[in-house]
Design a protein around this motif. Structure first.
Motif, PDB file in Angstrom:
ATOM      1  N   GLU A  42      -2.621 -38.503  33.671  1.00 26.01           N
ATOM      2  CA  GLU A  42      -3.726 -38.931  34.530  1.00 26.01           C
ATOM      3  C   GLU A  42      -3.237 -39.596  35.811  1.00 26.01           C
ATOM      4  N   SER A  43      -2.141 -40.326  35.749  1.00 30.91           N
ATOM      5  CA  SER A  43      -1.696 -41.074  36.929  1.00 30.91           C
ATOM      6  C   SER A  43      -0.938 -40.168  37.893  1.00 30.91           C
ATOM      7  N   PRO A  44      -1.202 -40.315  39.183  1.00 29.17           N
ATOM      8  CA  PRO A  44      -0.499 -39.516  40.183  1.00 29.17           C
ATOM      9  C   PRO A  44       1.024 -39.691  40.112  1.00 29.17           C
ATOM     10  N   ARG A  45       1.474 -40.888  39.784  1.00 26.47           N
ATOM     11  CA  ARG A  45       2.919 -41.138  39.682  1.00 26.47           C
ATOM     12  C   ARG A  45       3.550 -40.304  38.570  1.00 26.47           C
ATOM     13  N   ASP A  46       2.899 -40.225  37.419  1.00 26.61           N
ATOM     14  CA  ASP A  46       3.413 -39.427  36.309  1.00 26.61           C
ATOM     15  C   ASP A  46       3.370 -37.932  36.632  1.00 26.61           C
ATOM     16  N   ALA A  50       6.557 -35.348  36.643  1.00 21.76           N
ATOM     17  CA  ALA A  50       6.582 -34.072  35.921  1.00 21.76           C
ATOM     18  C   ALA A  50       6.948 -32.931  36.866  1.00 21.76           C
ATOM     19  N   LYS A  51       6.370 -32.917  38.058  1.00 13.98           N
ATOM     20  CA  LYS A  51       6.683 -31.869  39.028  1.00 13.98           C
ATOM     21  C   LYS A  51       8.157 -31.914  39.416  1.00 13.98           C
ATOM     22  N   ARG A  70      -2.806 -16.812  34.135  1.00 10.49           N
ATOM     23  CA  ARG A  70      -3.762 -17.297  33.127  1.00 10.49           C
ATOM     24  C   ARG A  70      -4.811 -18.222  33.724  1.00 10.49           C
ATOM     25  N   ARG A  71      -4.594 -18.623  34.976  1.00  9.65           N
ATOM     26  CA  ARG A  71      -5.468 -19.607  35.638  1.00  9.65           C
ATOM     27  C   ARG A  71      -5.613 -20.856  34.762  1.00  9.65           C
ATOM     28  N   GLU A  72      -4.460 -21.465  34.485  1.00  5.29           N
ATOM     29  CA  GLU A  72      -4.443 -22.669  33.654  1.00  5.29           C
ATOM     30  C   GLU A  72      -5.440 -23.689  34.193  1.00  5.29           C
ATOM     31  N   PRO A  73      -6.232 -24.293  33.329  1.00  7.91           N
ATOM     32  CA  PRO A  73      -7.276 -25.204  33.806  1.00  7.91           C
ATOM     33  C   PRO A  73      -6.747 -26.542  34.336  1.00  7.91           C
ATOM     34  N   TRP A  74      -5.625 -27.023  33.827  1.00 13.56           N
ATOM     35  CA  TRP A  74      -5.085 -28.294  34.315  1.00 13.56           C
ATOM     36  C   TRP A  74      -3.651 -28.455  33.851  1.00 13.56           C
ATOM     37  N   GLY A  75      -2.973 -29.417  34.463  1.00 14.78           N
ATOM     38  CA  GLY A  75      -1.610 -29.738  34.065  1.00 14.78           C
ATOM     39  C   GLY A  75      -0.579 -29.271  35.080  1.00 14.78           C
ATOM     40  N   VAL A  76       0.672 -29.667  34.809  1.00 18.72           N
ATOM     41  CA  VAL A  76       1.796 -29.266  35.647  1.00 18.72           C
ATOM     42  C   VAL A  76       2.466 -28.071  34.983  1.00 18.72           C
ATOM     43  N   TRP A  77       2.568 -26.983  35.712  1.00 20.97           N
ATOM     44  CA  TRP A  77       3.163 -25.736  35.228  1.00 20.97           C
ATOM     45  C   TRP A  77       4.099 -25.222  36.302  1.00 20.97           C
ATOM     46  N   GLY A  78       5.346 -24.997  35.967  1.00 26.23           N
ATOM     47  CA  GLY A  78       6.300 -24.457  36.936  1.00 26.23           C
ATOM     48  C   GLY A  78       6.477 -25.330  38.158  1.00 26.23           C
ATOM     49  N   GLY A  79       6.317 -26.622  38.006  1.00 24.53           N
ATOM     50  CA  GLY A  79       6.493 -27.545  39.122  1.00 24.53           C
ATOM     51  C   GLY A  79       5.298 -27.681  40.035  1.00 24.53           C
ATOM     52  N   GLU A  80       4.181 -27.106  39.656  1.00 25.77           N
ATOM     53  CA  GLU A  80       2.962 -27.196  40.464  1.00 25.77           C
ATOM     54  C   GLU A  80       1.835 -27.791  39.631  1.00 25.77           C
ATOM     55  N   LEU A  81       0.932 -28.488  40.299  1.00 25.53           N
ATOM     56  CA  LEU A  81      -0.202 -29.110  39.635  1.00 25.53           C
ATOM     57  C   LEU A  81      -1.400 -28.175  39.689  1.00 25.53           C
ATOM     58  N   LYS A  91      -2.272 -35.070  43.017  1.00 19.17           N
ATOM     59  CA  LYS A  91      -3.389 -35.661  42.276  1.00 19.17           C
ATOM     60  C   LYS A  91      -3.819 -36.930  42.995  1.00 19.17           C
ATOM     61  N   ARG A  92      -5.096 -37.032  43.234  1.00 17.40           N
ATOM     62  CA  ARG A  92      -5.617 -38.226  43.890  1.00 17.40           C
ATOM     63  C   ARG A  92      -5.950 -39.266  42.839  1.00 17.40           C
ATOM     64  N   PRO A  93      -5.701 -40.519  43.150  1.00  9.16           N
ATOM     65  CA  PRO A  93      -6.069 -41.571  42.198  1.00  9.16           C
ATOM     66  C   PRO A  93      -7.575 -41.683  42.072  1.00  9.16           C
ATOM     67  N   ARG A  94      -8.003 -42.244  40.974  1.00  5.27           N
ATOM     68  CA  ARG A  94      -9.435 -42.439  40.765  1.00  5.27           C
ATOM     69  C   ARG A  94      -9.962 -43.499  41.710  1.00  5.27           C
TER      70      ARG A  94
END
Length: 104
Positions: A42-46, A50-51, A70-81, A91-94
């Motif tokens: 959830e946190s932009p820093r994390d 991961a990226k 696959r159009r992944e719905p969320w998460g870091v995949w292959g170095g991209e968010l 990722k923007r903070p809340r």
């Protein structure tokens, strides 16, 4: 008269990703070495961590291509968010956005 055949490289499949991952050492793939929650943080820093960890992964390109397919719905995949199947830059903070964007 000769005819040329275009070499069409098919999109990488999940099976190809799995096969290449099996050949790589566990410690070379950060998603297997670190906890999976980091890639769905959830946190932009994390998310940025991961990226960064993905950059040296031997299956990074296959992972990214598969996630795009696959159009992944969320998460870091292959170095991209990914968010809702689309790559986003960060990722923007809340919270509320700044009133004055130039002050950011």
């Amino acid at each position: 008269m000769t005819t040329s055949v275009l070499d069409r490289t098919a999109e990488p499949s999940l099976g190809q990703l799995h096969d290449q991952a099996e050949r790589a050492a566990e410690d070379q793939m950060p998603c297997r070495a670190a906890g999976p929650e980091l890639w769905f943080a959830e946190s932009p820093r994390d998310v940025e961590l991961a990226k960064a960890l993905c950059l040296d992964c031997p299956v990074r390109q296959l992972c990214l291509a598969g996630a795009l397919e696959r159009r992944e719905p969320w998460g870091v995949w292959g170095g991209e968010l990914f968010l809702q199947g689309v790559v986003i830059p960060r990722k923007r903070p809340r919270g509320r956005p700044r009133k004055n964007e130039q002050a950011a």
